[in-house]
Design a protein around this motif. Structure first.
Motif, PDB file in Angstrom:
ATOM      1  N   ALA A  53       0.815  -1.223   0.000  1.00  0.00           N
ATOM      2  CA  ALA A  53       0.000   0.000   0.000  1.00  0.00           C
ATOM      3  C   ALA A  53       0.844   1.266   0.000  1.00  0.00           C
ATOM      4  CB  ALA A  53      -0.930  -0.003   1.209  1.00  0.00           C
ATOM      5  N   PHE A  54       2.188   1.128  -0.008  1.00  0.00           N
ATOM      6  CA  PHE A  54       3.062   2.304   0.062  1.00  0.00           C
ATOM      7  C   PHE A  54       4.130   2.317  -1.031  1.00  0.00           C
ATOM      8  CE2 PHE A  54       1.258   1.242   4.121  1.00  0.00           C
ATOM      9  CZ  PHE A  54       0.609   2.432   4.433  1.00  0.00           C
ATOM     10  N   ILE A  55       3.918   1.502  -2.069  1.00  0.00           N
ATOM     11  CA  ILE A  55       4.853   1.458  -3.197  1.00  0.00           C
ATOM     12  C   ILE A  55       4.066   1.675  -4.484  1.00  0.00           C
ATOM     13  CG2 ILE A  55       6.346  -0.076  -4.537  1.00  0.00           C
ATOM     14  CD1 ILE A  55       7.239  -1.382  -1.959  1.00  0.00           C
ATOM     15  N   SER A 157      -0.710  -0.340  17.834  1.00  0.00           N
ATOM     16  CA  SER A 157       0.580  -0.165  17.168  1.00  0.00           C
ATOM     17  C   SER A 157       0.664  -1.186  16.026  1.00  0.00           C
ATOM     18  CB  SER A 157       1.756  -0.286  18.149  1.00  0.00           C
ATOM     19  OG  SER A 157       1.961  -1.599  18.536  1.00  0.00           O
ATOM     20  N   LEU A 158       1.602  -0.958  15.107  1.00  0.00           N
ATOM     21  CA  LEU A 158       1.637  -1.734  13.871  1.00  0.00           C
ATOM     22  C   LEU A 158       1.787  -3.232  14.164  1.00  0.00           C
ATOM     23  CD1 LEU A 158       4.003   0.561  11.746  1.00  0.00           C
ATOM     24  CD2 LEU A 158       1.490   0.582  11.870  1.00  0.00           C
ATOM     25  N   CYS A 159       1.071  -4.032  13.378  1.00  0.00           N
ATOM     26  CA  CYS A 159       1.066  -5.486  13.585  1.00  0.00           C
ATOM     27  C   CYS A 159       1.354  -6.205  12.262  1.00  0.00           C
ATOM     28  CB  CYS A 159      -0.294  -5.930  14.103  1.00  0.00           C
ATOM     29  SG  CYS A 159      -0.455  -7.723  14.229  1.00  0.00           S
ATOM     30  N   VAL A 182      -6.426  -4.621   9.601  1.00  0.00           N
ATOM     31  CA  VAL A 182      -6.565  -3.196   9.265  1.00  0.00           C
ATOM     32  C   VAL A 182      -6.359  -2.982   7.763  1.00  0.00           C
ATOM     33  CG1 VAL A 182      -5.863  -2.461  11.579  1.00  0.00           C
ATOM     34  CG2 VAL A 182      -4.129  -2.737   9.777  1.00  0.00           C
ATOM     35  N   GLY A 183      -6.682  -1.778   7.305  1.00  0.00           N
ATOM     36  CA  GLY A 183      -6.758  -1.507   5.879  1.00  0.00           C
ATOM     37  C   GLY A 183      -5.504  -1.806   5.082  1.00  0.00           C
ATOM     38  N   CYS A 184      -4.320  -1.396   5.581  1.00  0.00           N
ATOM     39  CA  CYS A 184      -3.106  -1.588   4.776  1.00  0.00           C
ATOM     40  C   CYS A 184      -2.801  -3.070   4.584  1.00  0.00           C
ATOM     41  CB  CYS A 184      -1.922  -0.843   5.396  1.00  0.00           C
ATOM     42  SG  CYS A 184      -1.549  -1.341   7.091  1.00  0.00           S
ATOM     43  N   ALA A 185      -3.070  -3.893   5.612  1.00  0.00           N
ATOM     44  CA  ALA A 185      -2.849  -5.337   5.487  1.00  0.00           C
ATOM     45  C   ALA A 185      -3.899  -5.952   4.567  1.00  0.00           C
ATOM     46  CB  ALA A 185      -2.887  -5.992   6.867  1.00  0.00           C
ATOM     47  N   HIS A 214     -11.863  -0.208  11.484  1.00  0.00           N
ATOM     48  CA  HIS A 214     -11.386   1.140  11.172  1.00  0.00           C
ATOM     49  C   HIS A 214      -9.984   1.264  11.754  1.00  0.00           C
ATOM     50  CE1 HIS A 214     -15.776   2.798  11.072  1.00  0.00           C
ATOM     51  NE2 HIS A 214     -15.446   2.189   9.956  1.00  0.00           N
ATOM     52  N   CYS A 215      -9.160   2.064  11.129  1.00  0.00           N
ATOM     53  CA  CYS A 215      -7.794   2.176  11.639  1.00  0.00           C
ATOM     54  C   CYS A 215      -7.198   3.514  11.238  1.00  0.00           C
ATOM     55  CB  CYS A 215      -6.934   1.048  11.078  1.00  0.00           C
ATOM     56  SG  CYS A 215      -5.272   1.048  11.754  1.00  0.00           S
ATOM     57  N   VAL A 216      -6.582   4.173  12.215  1.00  0.00           N
ATOM     58  CA  VAL A 216      -5.953   5.462  11.945  1.00  0.00           C
ATOM     59  C   VAL A 216      -4.874   5.712  12.992  1.00  0.00           C
ATOM     60  CG1 VAL A 216      -7.530   6.840  13.371  1.00  0.00           C
ATOM     61  CG2 VAL A 216      -6.560   7.849  11.326  1.00  0.00           C
ATOM     62  N   ASP A 217      -3.799   6.368  12.590  1.00  0.00           N
ATOM     63  CA  ASP A 217      -2.800   6.859  13.543  1.00  0.00           C
ATOM     64  C   ASP A 217      -2.273   5.807  14.512  1.00  0.00           C
ATOM     65  OD1 ASP A 217      -3.251   9.204  12.264  1.00  0.00           O
ATOM     66  OD2 ASP A 217      -4.116  10.273  13.973  1.00  0.00           O
ATOM     67  N   ASN A 218      -1.835   4.680  13.988  1.00  0.00           N
ATOM     68  CA  ASN A 218      -1.225   3.666  14.848  1.00  0.00           C
ATOM     69  C   ASN A 218       0.184   4.075  15.266  1.00  0.00           C
ATOM     70  OD1 ASN A 218      -2.762   1.482  15.597  1.00  0.00           O
ATOM     71  ND2 ASN A 218      -2.563   0.474  13.632  1.00  0.00           N
ATOM     72  N   SER A 219       0.631   3.555  16.402  1.00  0.00           N
ATOM     73  CA  SER A 219       2.009   3.812  16.831  1.00  0.00           C
ATOM     74  C   SER A 219       2.966   2.953  16.018  1.00  0.00           C
ATOM     75  CB  SER A 219       2.185   3.467  18.311  1.00  0.00           C
ATOM     76  OG  SER A 219       1.611   4.461  19.095  1.00  0.00           O
ATOM     77  N   PRO A 312       5.017   6.709  10.338  1.00  0.00           N
ATOM     78  CA  PRO A 312       4.993   7.407   9.050  1.00  0.00           C
ATOM     79  C   PRO A 312       3.971   6.809   8.076  1.00  0.00           C
ATOM     80  CG  PRO A 312       7.253   7.133   9.769  1.00  0.00           C
ATOM     81  CD  PRO A 312       6.397   6.387  10.753  1.00  0.00           C
ATOM     82  N   SER A 313       3.805   5.484   8.077  1.00  0.00           N
ATOM     83  CA  SER A 313       2.803   4.861   7.182  1.00  0.00           C
ATOM     84  C   SER A 313       1.418   5.427   7.442  1.00  0.00           C
ATOM     85  CB  SER A 313       2.780   3.347   7.401  1.00  0.00           C
ATOM     86  OG  SER A 313       2.515   3.043   8.758  1.00  0.00           O
ATOM     87  N   CYS A 314       1.124   5.677   8.698  1.00  0.00           N
ATOM     88  CA  CYS A 314      -0.235   6.123   9.057  1.00  0.00           C
ATOM     89  C   CYS A 314      -0.439   7.596   8.704  1.00  0.00           C
ATOM     90  CB  CYS A 314      -0.489   5.846  10.526  1.00  0.00           C
ATOM     91  SG  CYS A 314      -0.181   4.105  10.929  1.00  0.00           S
ATOM     92  N   PHE A 315       0.676   8.353   8.565  1.00  0.00           N
ATOM     93  CA  PHE A 315       0.572   9.712   8.031  1.00  0.00           C
ATOM     94  C   PHE A 315       0.374   9.672   6.514  1.00  0.00           C
ATOM     95  CE2 PHE A 315       2.994  11.247  11.911  1.00  0.00           C
ATOM     96  CZ  PHE A 315       1.992  12.086  12.370  1.00  0.00           C
ATOM     97  N   ALA A 316       0.579   8.512   5.893  1.00  0.00           N
ATOM     98  CA  ALA A 316       0.413   8.389   4.435  1.00  0.00           C
ATOM     99  C   ALA A 316      -0.766   7.484   4.090  1.00  0.00           C
ATOM    100  CB  ALA A 316       1.695   7.828   3.815  1.00  0.00           C
ATOM    101  N   CYS A 317      -1.677   7.304   5.041  1.00  0.00           N
ATOM    102  CA  CYS A 317      -2.773   6.339   4.866  1.00  0.00           C
ATOM    103  C   CYS A 317      -4.084   7.041   4.502  1.00  0.00           C
ATOM    104  CB  CYS A 317      -2.947   5.553   6.165  1.00  0.00           C
ATOM    105  SG  CYS A 317      -4.224   4.294   6.051  1.00  0.00           S
ATOM    106  N   PHE A 318      -4.813   6.436   3.567  1.00  0.00           N
ATOM    107  CA  PHE A 318      -6.119   6.975   3.146  1.00  0.00           C
ATOM    108  C   PHE A 318      -7.177   5.874   3.182  1.00  0.00           C
ATOM    109  CE2 PHE A 318      -2.869   9.727   1.577  1.00  0.00           C
ATOM    110  CZ  PHE A 318      -3.391  11.003   1.756  1.00  0.00           C
TER     111      PHE A 318
HETATM  112 FE1  SF4 Z   1      -2.220   0.621   8.285  1.00  0.00          FE
HETATM  113 FE2  SF4 Z   1      -1.585   2.807   9.677  1.00  0.00          FE
HETATM  114 FE3  SF4 Z   1      -3.446   2.899   7.775  1.00  0.00          FE
HETATM  115 FE4  SF4 Z   1      -3.901   1.615  10.051  1.00  0.00          FE
HETATM  116  S1  SF4 Z   1      -3.585   3.832   9.802  1.00  0.00           S
HETATM  117  S2  SF4 Z   1      -4.435   0.928   8.009  1.00  0.00           S
HETATM  118  S3  SF4 Z   1      -1.875   0.735  10.482  1.00  0.00           S
HETATM  119  S4  SF4 Z   1      -1.253   2.501   7.500  1.00  0.00           S
END
Ligand code: SF4
Ligand code: SF4
Length: 493
Positions: A53-55, A157-159, A182-185, A214-219, A312-318
């Motif tokens: 989700a980040f490439i 936090s990230l899993c 969560v969404g990115c996985a 729902h998922c946002v701003d994980n550590s 940082p991933s969660c700052f780039a998550c939509f």
């Molecule tokens: Fe993944 Fe972070 Fe987005 Fe949650 S907020 S789905 S952990 S990137």
């Protein structure tokens, strides 16, 4: 296939090795890696460039998969219903009946019901690793209801949820699977091997079910999460290990639930089985734990703790609403009255995206695991939704420490929060002005997307960000274009 081609194919399979190097430096997405676990499995790592989700197309890639998963693409119309909440049939309010869950146990209740009824052979949940004293999130491949109960409470936090893919692919008895994540996985899983995850994992065609949260701003790490809770007034470093769960609530406070003093060790007991051999898990079997609740107004937190507490991933998550899951559970759009509601009793918002999701929810209701409190319809039209998110969204964006660090040269976040009495007073005033119910959810989604778009532009450049950010997020942000231009101009960026 020629002998040479067969040899190349065989050798390319054999060289697919999980990444074991240091995180995040050794991972293809580097600092933006959300540690989703795909690269920690031999089955997953060959798909990384087309699944991560980040490439490359990043978060925007999910839009191209939605139609094949849900039977149709998102409708981006004037209502913005699906721009906010994704493809869906309906949104309902629901509650579960499990003790010692983060909330009332809706997600765990659905997973239990789906496994107990024989619809799947195994379930992937996120559990907590008790060995580190704080409970680092760990994926668990569950084959029994008692194992599913280990997914009840998780630190944000990230899993690496997808690191169990090899275990799944290597077990011929797993033909139907429920994945909770969560969404990115979920994005990476859906995109596995050319969007054929069932084939890659040895599942039946259509044998994959996904229950999202729902998922946002994980550590970024459990250590960062622990540092964060240590700053909460009333907790401190000495009691951080007793924190069982915490959430950022719509009453402008962090609610933390702590194991009561003298109850140490109860956490391990909650993960254990009290299930009668071979029988269903009793709803009453697990007595509620003795807990304390600490509520800290957001303003009492030192502003400097904000950025390091979010990956940082969660700052780039939509993908706040987990657009590729079949069924999604979360709290952001559910009513919450700060004065009387608690996490363990408040309703949750459940988004039914497609027929698979509908079947999962219906089965959980029929099994007595979940109760639907209110039908909302498409867009949650019948649910509580009051206030106007637009003015408060821009205020929140402009005061955010990440936004200020990006738009204001020389910005340094303060290292002291407001005194509790000031923070509580301000939180009470602000909570009264905030939108309620689904409009609160829209506010939260808009704010996070606007903040994250600034972050992506800074990290990826304009062209990279334009490629990464999904169309639905751009549609939501279009309504704030002028104010965002002004914000950038005022900050000099
Ligand atoms: Fe993944 Fe972070 Fe987005 Fe949650 S907020 S789905 S952990 S990137
Ligand atoms: Fe690999 Fe997942 Fe990290 Fe992307 S986010 S680099 S797929 S582990």
């Amino acid at each position: 296939m020629t002998a040479l081609a067969a040899l190349i194919a065989a050798s390319s399979v054999s060289v697919a090795k999980p990444i074991t190097g240091p995180w995040p430096q050794a991972f293809p997405a580097k600092e933006l890696c959300s540690n989703c676990g795909l690269c920690k499995s031999a089955v997953g790592v060959p798909s990384v460039t087309t699944a991560c989700a980040f490439i490359g197309d990043g978060m925007a890639r999910a839009e191209s998969i939605e139609a094949s998963v849900h039977g149709r693409a998102r409708r981006i119309d004037e209502s913005l219903d699906e721009a906010h909440f994704g493809v869906h049939e309906t949104i309902v309010l629901a509650r579960g009946f499990l003790n010692n869950a983060q909330w009332t146990g809706v997600a765990t209740g659905v997973a239990l019901a789906w496994l107990e009824s024989g619809e799947v052979d195994a379930v992937v949940v996120t559990g907590s690793d008790a060995r580190d004293g704080f409970g680092a999130p760990q994926p668990i491949l569950c084959r029994t209801p008692a194992e599913v109960l280990q997914g009840r409470r998780v630190k944000p936090s990230l899993c690496p949820s997808l690191q169990v893919l090899d275990e799944i692919a290597g077990d011929p008895s797993i033909r139907r699977l429920l994945f909770c994540g969560v969404g990115c996985a979920v994005q990476a899983l859906r995109a596995l091997e050319g969007a054929s995850p069932e084939a890659a994992l040895g599942l039946e065609p259509d044998g994959l079910f996904i229950l999202g949260t729902h998922c946002v701003d994980n550590s970024p790490t459990p250590q960062a999460a622990k540092r964060f809770v240590s700053t909460l007034p009333g907790i401190g470093a000495e009691r951080a290990k007793d924190v069982l769960a915490y959430e950022f609530m719509s009453d402008f406070r962090v609610h933390a639930r702590l194991r009561s003093v003298g109850e140490s060790g109860a956490g391990e007991e909650r993960g254990s089985s009290r299930q009668a051999e071979g029988g269903p898990v009793s709803l009453e079997a697990d007595a509620p734990a003795a807990e304390e609740v600490v509520k800290a107004a957001y303003m009492t937190l030192p502003p400097s703790i904000g950025i390091p507490s979010i990956a940082p991933s969660c700052f780039a998550c939509f993908d706040y609403t987990n657009g590729l899951a079949d069924l999604v559970v979360g709290y952001m759009g559910a009513p919450f009255e700060g004065a009387k509601d608690e996490m363990v009793s408040a309703p949750l918002m459940v988004t039914v995206r497609n027929p698979k999701g509908r079947m999962m929810l219906e089965r959980a209701v029929a099994a007595g695991r979940v109760q639907i409190l209110q039908e909302g319809g498409h867009g949650g039209r019948a649910l509580l939704s009051t206030g106007d998110r637009r003015p408060i969204t821009m205020k929140t964006v402009s005061r955010d420490t990440m936004v200020q660090s990006l738009t204001t040269p020389g910005f340094v976040a303060g290292d002291r929060g407001a005194p509790p009495w000031v923070g509580n007073f301000l939180a009470s005033i602000i909570a009264r002005t905030l939108p309620k119910g689904l409009e609160f959810a829209r506010y939260s989604i808009d704010y996070h997307f606007l903040r994250n778009a600034l972050y992506c532009e800074d990290r990826m450049g304009e062209a990279g960000a334009a490629r990464h950010i999904p169309q639905y997020a751009k549609a939501l942000m279009a309504g704030y274009a002028e104010e965002m231009k002004e914000l950038r101009r005022a900050g000099g960026s």
